[in-house]
Design a protein around this motif. Structure first.
Motif, PDB file in Angstrom:
ATOM      1  N   MET A  74      -9.953   1.274  -5.505  1.00  0.00           N
ATOM      2  CA  MET A  74      -8.568   0.979  -5.144  1.00  0.00           C
ATOM      3  C   MET A  74      -8.162  -0.387  -5.687  1.00  0.00           C
ATOM      4  SD  MET A  74      -7.568   3.615  -3.207  1.00  0.00           S
ATOM      5  CE  MET A  74      -6.265   3.040  -2.133  1.00  0.00           C
TER       6      MET A  74
ATOM      7  N   CYS B  89      -1.826   6.779  -1.344  1.00  0.00           N
ATOM      8  CA  CYS B  89      -2.975   5.867  -1.240  1.00  0.00           C
ATOM      9  C   CYS B  89      -4.228   6.457  -1.882  1.00  0.00           C
ATOM     10  CB  CYS B  89      -3.254   5.507   0.218  1.00  0.00           C
ATOM     11  SG  CYS B  89      -1.955   4.507   0.990  1.00  0.00           S
TER      12      CYS B  89
ATOM     13  N   CYS C  25      -4.051  -0.366   0.253  1.00  0.00           N
ATOM     14  CA  CYS C  25      -3.467   0.791   0.913  1.00  0.00           C
ATOM     15  C   CYS C  25      -4.578   1.656   1.505  1.00  0.00           C
ATOM     16  CB  CYS C  25      -2.634   1.603  -0.081  1.00  0.00           C
ATOM     17  SG  CYS C  25      -1.817   3.032   0.638  1.00  0.00           S
TER      18      CYS C  25
ATOM     19  N   ASP D 295       2.098   6.815  -6.378  1.00  0.00           N
ATOM     20  CA  ASP D 295       1.862   6.302  -5.034  1.00  0.00           C
ATOM     21  C   ASP D 295       1.700   4.790  -5.113  1.00  0.00           C
ATOM     22  OD1 ASP D 295      -0.621   5.987  -6.198  1.00  0.00           O
ATOM     23  OD2 ASP D 295      -1.737   6.719  -4.456  1.00  0.00           O
ATOM     24  N   GLU D 296       1.097   4.221  -4.082  1.00  0.00           N
ATOM     25  CA  GLU D 296       0.907   2.775  -4.060  1.00  0.00           C
ATOM     26  C   GLU D 296      -0.028   2.303  -5.162  1.00  0.00           C
ATOM     27  OE1 GLU D 296       1.988   4.362  -0.066  1.00  0.00           O
ATOM     28  OE2 GLU D 296       0.553   4.904  -1.635  1.00  0.00           O
ATOM     29  N   GLU D 297      -0.854   3.222  -5.694  1.00  0.00           N
ATOM     30  CA  GLU D 297      -1.847   2.859  -6.703  1.00  0.00           C
ATOM     31  C   GLU D 297      -1.339   3.024  -8.132  1.00  0.00           C
ATOM     32  OE1 GLU D 297      -5.291   1.814  -6.254  1.00  0.00           O
ATOM     33  OE2 GLU D 297      -4.315   1.254  -4.383  1.00  0.00           O
TER      34      GLU D 297
END
Length: 406
Positions: free
Chosen positions: A131, A328, A135, A279-281
């Protein structure tokens, strides 16, 4: 008195008799006309009195009926409210019971695993994803649903740019089209004549399916090159990813997706070959190949260069899948039936390995019209933008930590 004056007086006296006769006839005529008018007025008054009496009688008859109807309407409204409350409670109880029942396992026994006939290595590296953000959330439940309007055909995509202006709406109607609608605000999109408020952006090559994505001011989409899937030739089983700058309206980059034998990843959405997600990534791609035609694959893409950074073979089946999204670093696959019924997240795959299947919630979606043609997650709002048989829907999600038990 002169002779002329005397003659004039005699002349007038000689005509006074006929004039008096004419006046008498005129008076009699006027009297007859007045009598006729008085008779008609009397008749009108009688008719008005009769109509007024009939209206009073009708009113006296209708008032009790109206009172009864009003009481029945209130009783029906109360009964409808009671039934609605019971239905809501029943749905909550059904949802609770469904979430308590274990879903069908995502992992299927395969000959490759058991070492039976036809065993063949895939040659992919399924390493855990590291990651890049902190998140650590997963879906707890689909909290609410809001149907905004109906726009376009049964299949399409509507979304926001998670890195761009918070209000701007992008609408891509159809599975093979080259024109996107851009609305400055959500309110403009919900108007009756919404298309008049939208600016149109035309891309140089038509997109394929409903796997497009707006991310960081760019439109990412899959293009079928000459000889692509269904077209024959050397590129029969390949697709080309396009990175299109929405402001400059130019193609910034393109790349042939590094997977051979592409097939639609969702069994219920046959027009989509690559489903892009954010997404957040960052940027992801959901796809499937003939090498393993029963399960979905997941790839992490570089949004700058379109290079594939990592790939995974997931345990999520293609059969009865209709759409998917990533939150996430976890892929959530939505399943349905044919004909369409209630959709459910029935399989999840965490590329980082943090979320185990035992801790993953498998919620149902609320009642709706048909089947999801596309689902787009907005990490800034924690909402899903869904295209459902021409209806544009927003799902609000309730989140929890991945480490928490269901």
């Amino acid at each position: 008195m002169g002779p002329r004056t005397l003659l004039l007086i005699l002349f007038l006296l000689s005509w006074s008799g006929p004039l008096r006769g004419q006046q008498h006839h005129l008076v009699e005529y006027m009297e007859r006309r007045l009598a006729a008018l008085e008779e008609r007025l009397a008749q009108c008054q009688d008719q008005s009195s009769r109509h007024a009496a009939e209206l009073r009688d009708f009113k006296n008859k209708m008032l009790p009926l109206l009172e009864v109807a009003e009481k029945e309407r209130e009783a029906l409204r109360t009964e409808a409210d009671t039934i609605s409350g019971r239905v809501d409670r029943l749905e909550r109880e059904v949802d609770y019971l469904e979430t308590q029942n274990p879903a069908l396992p995502c992992v299927e026994v395969d000959e490759k695993v058991t070492g039976g006939p036809g065993a063949k290595g895939k040659g992919r590296r399924n390493e855990k994803y590291d990651m890049v953000t902190d998140c650590g959330y997963t879906i707890s439940q689909v909290r609410s649903m809001k149907i905004l309007k109906r726009f376009g055909g049964p299949a399409g995509l509507w979304t926001k740019d998670p890195l761009g202006p918070a209000e701007k709406i992008y609408v891509l109607d159809g599975t093979q089209n080259d024109t996107a609608f851009v609305f400055p605000r959500l309110r403009d999109f919900t108007l009756a004549m919404a298309a008049r408020k939208a600016s149109r952006v035309r891309v140089p090559f038509p997109w394929v399916g409903t796997g497009q994505l707006v991310y960081g001011g760019f439109l990412y989409y899959a293009r079928r090159p000459p000889g692509g899937p269904g077209g024959g030739g050397e590129l029969e089983n390949t697709l080309q990813l396009i990175k299109f700058h929405l402001a400059n309206r130019t193609v910034v980059d393109s790349s042939v997706f590094p997977a051979e034998g592409l097939i639609p990843p969702y069994g219920l959405t046959a027009d989509t070959y690559i489903d892009l997600a954010a997404d957040e990534e960052g940027l992801w791609a959901v796809y499937a190949t003939r090498e393993d035609d029963r399960h979905l694959c997941l790839a992490k893409l570089d949004p700058q260069t379109l290079d594939t950074e990592q790939q995974w073979d997931t345990p999520c089946p293609r059969e009865n899948a209709e759409a998917a999204f990533v939150i996430c670093g976890t892929l959530y696959v939505v399943y349905n039936t044919r004909p369409a019924s209630r959709a459910r997240i029935q399989c999840s795959f965490d590329a980082s390995g943090t979320l185990t299947p035992e801790r993953a919630a498998l919620p149902y979606f609320p009642r709706r019209y048909g089947a999801h043609a596309s689902l787009r997650y907005n990490p800034r709002e924690r909402q899903l933008y869904a295209w459902d048989d021409g209806y544009q829907i927003v799902y609000k999600l309730e989140m929890r930590k991945k480490e928490e038990e269901v």
